[in-house]
Design a protein around this motif. Structure first.
Motif, mmCIF file in Angstrom:
data_model
loop_
_atom_site.group_PDB
_atom_site.id
_atom_site.type_symbol
_atom_site.label_atom_id
_atom_site.label_comp_id
_atom_site.label_asym_id
_atom_site.label_seq_id
_atom_site.Cartn_x
_atom_site.Cartn_y
_atom_site.Cartn_z
ATOM 1 N N PHE A 94 1.291 6.343 -7.095
ATOM 2 C CA PHE A 94 0.200 7.215 -7.546
ATOM 3 C C PHE A 94 0.610 8.679 -7.452
ATOM 4 O O PHE A 94 0.434 9.445 -8.390
ATOM 5 C CB PHE A 94 -1.052 7.005 -6.699
ATOM 6 N N GLN A 144 0.827 -1.211 0.000
ATOM 7 C CA GLN A 144 0.000 0.000 0.000
ATOM 8 C C GLN A 144 0.865 1.266 0.000
ATOM 9 O O GLN A 144 0.547 2.229 -0.694
ATOM 10 C CB GLN A 144 -0.962 0.003 1.190
ATOM 11 N N ARG A 163 2.142 1.498 -3.493
ATOM 12 C CA ARG A 163 1.046 1.850 -4.414
ATOM 13 C C ARG A 163 0.760 3.349 -4.369
ATOM 14 O O ARG A 163 0.743 4.022 -5.392
ATOM 15 C CB ARG A 163 -0.219 1.074 -4.049
ATOM 16 N N TYR A 164 0.519 3.871 -3.178
ATOM 17 C CA TYR A 164 0.148 5.279 -3.069
ATOM 18 C C TYR A 164 1.330 6.203 -3.369
ATOM 19 O O TYR A 164 1.142 7.302 -3.904
ATOM 20 C CB TYR A 164 -0.496 5.572 -1.723
#
Length: 155
Positions: A51, A44, A47-48
């Protein structure tokens, strides 16, 4: 490109559209079988981080394209990877095997890592490695548990 990467935003939108549709259609089917908290948290974070750094360029950590025609290479390779990603989503939409799990985790990992390298975006490259290792592991482990669950259900 200054602090905002419009191309990165478009790439993120292309990657996220099938994921949003899948999440909307499969609301009750979101939990995976792999429950290693450290790996899930690392995924996570990766992932962020990907992004954010696909879209925003932080001064002194982002150096921009470092070779001639890099923008063309960046758009061509990422366009091809996004197209292949969408094709795998379409082809494997009703399949829960290893092919779907690995293709839909390796392709976005390649997009993030490639973008980080071509843009000389240090945080993006670092987060892409963290994301790739953990996302591929989680996807693979979850696909194995789904295969085992279907074998047990048939027996």
């Amino acid at each position: 490109m200054n602090w905002f990467n419009y191309y990165g935003l478009i790439i993120m939108a292309i990657i996220m559209i099938p994921n949003i549709i899948y999440a909307f259609l499969h609301k009750n089917n979101s939990a995976g079988a792999f429950n290693n908290k450290a790996v899930i948290i690392a995924e996570q974070i990766g992932r962020y981080g990907c992004f954010v750094f696909m879209i925003f360029n932080i001064p002194y950590t982002y150096f921009g394209f470092w070779f001639d025609y890099a923008l063309i290479v960046y758009l061509s390779v990422n366009g091809a990877l996004c197209l292949v990603y969408l094709m795998f989503w379409t082809i494997c939409r009703n399949n829960n095997g290893k092919l779907k799990a690995l293709s839909l985790s390796i392709l976005p990992s390649c997009i993030f890592l490639f973008s980080g390298i071509v843009l000389a975006n240090i945080p993006l490259a670092v987060f892409a490695v963290v994301f790739a290792v953990n996302h591929i592991l989680i996807s693979y482990k979850n696909s194995l548990s789904k295969v085992m669950h279907s074998i047990i259900a048939v027996a």
